[in-house]
Design a protein around this motif. Structure first.
Motif, PDB file in Angstrom:
ATOM      1  N   UNK A   1       1.449  44.361  83.963  1.00  0.00           N
ATOM      2  CA  UNK A   1       2.301  43.197  83.750  1.00  0.00           C
ATOM      3  C   UNK A   1       2.200  42.659  82.336  1.00  0.00           C
ATOM      4  N   UNK A   2       0.981  42.638  81.799  1.00  0.00           N
ATOM      5  CA  UNK A   2       0.769  42.169  80.426  1.00  0.00           C
ATOM      6  C   UNK A   2       1.501  43.070  79.435  1.00  0.00           C
ATOM      7  N   UNK A   3       1.571  44.356  79.725  1.00  0.00           N
ATOM      8  CA  UNK A   3       2.267  45.310  78.853  1.00  0.00           C
ATOM      9  C   UNK A   3       3.785  45.181  78.978  1.00  0.00           C
ATOM     10  N   UNK A   4       4.266  44.907  80.178  1.00  0.00           N
ATOM     11  CA  UNK A   4       5.709  44.859  80.411  1.00  0.00           C
ATOM     12  C   UNK A   4       6.381  43.654  79.761  1.00  0.00           C
ATOM     13  N   UNK A   5       5.686  42.524  79.689  1.00  0.00           N
ATOM     14  CA  UNK A   5       6.315  41.307  79.156  1.00  0.00           C
ATOM     15  C   UNK A   5       6.739  41.454  77.699  1.00  0.00           C
ATOM     16  N   UNK A   6       5.850  41.898  76.775  1.00  0.00           N
ATOM     17  CA  UNK A   6       6.328  42.074  75.388  1.00  0.00           C
ATOM     18  C   UNK A   6       7.415  43.132  75.259  1.00  0.00           C
ATOM     19  N   UNK A   7       7.357  44.167  76.085  1.00  0.00           N
ATOM     20  CA  UNK A   7       8.406  45.186  76.056  1.00  0.00           C
ATOM     21  C   UNK A   7       9.751  44.586  76.465  1.00  0.00           C
ATOM     22  N   UNK A   8       9.731  43.732  77.489  1.00  0.00           N
ATOM     23  CA  UNK A   8      10.963  43.080  77.936  1.00  0.00           C
ATOM     24  C   UNK A   8      11.538  42.180  76.842  1.00  0.00           C
ATOM     25  N   UNK A   9      10.662  41.470  76.141  1.00  0.00           N
ATOM     26  CA  UNK A   9      11.110  40.587  75.056  1.00  0.00           C
ATOM     27  C   UNK A   9      11.702  41.402  73.920  1.00  0.00           C
ATOM     28  N   UNK A  10      11.043  42.500  73.554  1.00  0.00           N
ATOM     29  CA  UNK A  10      11.543  43.359  72.467  1.00  0.00           C
ATOM     30  C   UNK A  10      12.894  43.985  72.825  1.00  0.00           C
ATOM     31  N   UNK A  11      13.045  44.393  74.077  1.00  0.00           N
ATOM     32  CA  UNK A  11      14.320  44.975  74.511  1.00  0.00           C
ATOM     33  C   UNK A  11      15.440  43.948  74.433  1.00  0.00           C
ATOM     34  N   UNK A  12      15.142  42.722  74.829  1.00  0.00           N
ATOM     35  CA  UNK A  12      16.137  41.657  74.760  1.00  0.00           C
ATOM     36  C   UNK A  12      16.549  41.399  73.318  1.00  0.00           C
TER      37      UNK A  12
ATOM     38  N   UNK B   1      15.237  43.660  80.238  1.00  0.00           N
ATOM     39  CA  UNK B   1      14.795  42.303  79.942  1.00  0.00           C
ATOM     40  C   UNK B   1      14.582  41.480  81.202  1.00  0.00           C
ATOM     41  N   UNK B   2      15.658  40.891  81.711  1.00  0.00           N
ATOM     42  CA  UNK B   2      15.562  39.989  82.862  1.00  0.00           C
ATOM     43  C   UNK B   2      15.000  40.687  84.094  1.00  0.00           C
ATOM     44  N   UNK B   3      15.539  41.864  84.426  1.00  0.00           N
ATOM     45  CA  UNK B   3      15.061  42.569  85.625  1.00  0.00           C
ATOM     46  C   UNK B   3      13.601  43.008  85.496  1.00  0.00           C
ATOM     47  N   UNK B   4      13.100  43.115  84.258  1.00  0.00           N
ATOM     48  CA  UNK B   4      11.717  43.543  84.058  1.00  0.00           C
ATOM     49  C   UNK B   4      10.742  42.367  84.118  1.00  0.00           C
ATOM     50  N   UNK B   5      11.248  41.149  83.887  1.00  0.00           N
ATOM     51  CA  UNK B   5      10.374  39.976  83.919  1.00  0.00           C
ATOM     52  C   UNK B   5       9.845  39.728  85.334  1.00  0.00           C
ATOM     53  N   UNK B   6      10.715  39.937  86.334  1.00  0.00           N
ATOM     54  CA  UNK B   6      10.292  39.682  87.720  1.00  0.00           C
ATOM     55  C   UNK B   6       9.107  40.554  88.141  1.00  0.00           C
ATOM     56  N   UNK B   7       9.187  41.891  87.987  1.00  0.00           N
ATOM     57  CA  UNK B   7       8.008  42.686  88.358  1.00  0.00           C
ATOM     58  C   UNK B   7       6.795  42.371  87.500  1.00  0.00           C
ATOM     59  N   UNK B   8       7.017  42.074  86.223  1.00  0.00           N
ATOM     60  CA  UNK B   8       5.884  41.760  85.340  1.00  0.00           C
ATOM     61  C   UNK B   8       5.137  40.534  85.850  1.00  0.00           C
ATOM     62  N   UNK B   9       5.858  39.483  86.243  1.00  0.00           N
ATOM     63  CA  UNK B   9       5.222  38.264  86.747  1.00  0.00           C
ATOM     64  C   UNK B   9       4.521  38.515  88.081  1.00  0.00           C
TER      65      UNK B   9
ATOM     66  N   UNK C   1      20.358  41.911  68.674  1.00  0.00           N
ATOM     67  CA  UNK C   1      20.646  42.379  67.309  1.00  0.00           C
ATOM     68  C   UNK C   1      21.847  43.317  67.271  1.00  0.00           C
ATOM     69  N   UNK C   2      22.079  44.040  68.354  1.00  0.00           N
ATOM     70  CA  UNK C   2      23.224  44.955  68.406  1.00  0.00           C
ATOM     71  C   UNK C   2      24.553  44.212  68.410  1.00  0.00           C
ATOM     72  N   UNK C   3      24.538  42.916  68.700  1.00  0.00           N
ATOM     73  CA  UNK C   3      25.757  42.110  68.617  1.00  0.00           C
ATOM     74  C   UNK C   3      26.112  41.777  67.163  1.00  0.00           C
ATOM     75  N   UNK C   4      25.226  42.179  66.240  1.00  0.00           N
ATOM     76  CA  UNK C   4      25.468  41.985  64.810  1.00  0.00           C
ATOM     77  C   UNK C   4      25.501  43.353  64.138  1.00  0.00           C
ATOM     78  N   UNK C   5      26.598  44.087  64.294  1.00  0.00           N
ATOM     79  CA  UNK C   5      26.668  45.466  63.781  1.00  0.00           C
ATOM     80  C   UNK C   5      26.357  45.554  62.291  1.00  0.00           C
ATOM     81  N   UNK C   6      25.429  46.444  61.979  1.00  0.00           N
ATOM     82  CA  UNK C   6      25.021  46.603  60.588  1.00  0.00           C
ATOM     83  C   UNK C   6      24.292  45.399  60.038  1.00  0.00           C
TER      84      UNK C   6
END
Length: 199
Positions: free
Chosen positions: A11-22, A56-64, A27-32
């Motif tokens: 769970x501790x590993x999944x939370x930062x990964x979820x934040x980074x994915x979000x 992101x969101x779906x990963x927060x639930x299992x992480x918690x 950032x992809x909404x700002x092309x280039x």
């Protein structure tokens, strides 16, 4: 090691990964790295919200849920099925499956986006100039994209990050499925019933 403690590590590993994915998806909404003049100038797969919803969101639930599995005293539950530790570990399997679905969704969206290439400005307007990933092995084709910014590198870097992180999340959730099965069958701490504490 208690299966609850191991789940907490996941769970501790999944939370930062979820934040980074979000963040990567945002950032992809700002092309280039630039503000898009029109929503239609943004690559279609960005609107699938693979990094925001899937990884992101779906990963927060299992992480918690994984983090909460260690809250109860592990060895205090040995031999006492009413404490619900086995049921908690079984529940973690369900949430791990939710995480697998989210990570899988993000992985597929990212793979499609990488293969398709970015929507960018060309001599004939905004379009997808690449076909079936042909630009991946031939960087000279990248010059077909005139902007915005270094859009091909931006697109590849962020979607590749999402692809890799979603893959890691899927592996961690799969590991928790196995860990949860072990915890469900033999209890949260298989080695603590002898009275010497958790192993």
């Amino acid at each position: 090691m208690c299966s609850g403690s191991f789940a907490k590590c996941l769970g501790i590993t999944l939370i930062p990964l979820a934040i980074l994915c979000t963040l990567a998806n945002i950032l992809l909404f700002f092309p280039g790295g630039k503000t898009a003049g029109n929503n239609e100038h943004i690559t279609d797969e960005v609107w699938c919200f693979g990094g925001i919803m899937g990884s992101g969101v779906l990963m927060i639930f299992p992480a918690l849920v994984f983090l909460g599995l260690k809250n109860n005293d592990c060895c205090g539950c040995c031999g006492n099925e009413s404490c619900g530790k086995r049921f908690a570990m079984f529940t973690s399997i369900i949430f791990a499956a939710v995480g697998l679905v989210g990570a899988g969704y993000s992985f597929i969206v990212s793979a499609v986006a990488i293969n398709k290439g970015p929507k960018c400005k060309t001599d004939t307007g905004y379009m997808y100039p690449f076909d079936n990933g042909n630009y991946l092995s031939n960087s000279t084709l990248w010059t077909e994209c005139k902007g915005p910014g270094d859009i091909v590198t931006w697109h590849l870097t962020l979607f590749s990050m999402l692809l890799i992180m979603a893959g890691v999340q899927a592996v961690l959730c799969a590991v928790q499925v196995i860990n949860g099965l072990i915890g469900t069958i033999c209890g949260d701490c298989c080695g603590c019933c002898g009275g010497n504490g958790p192993v």
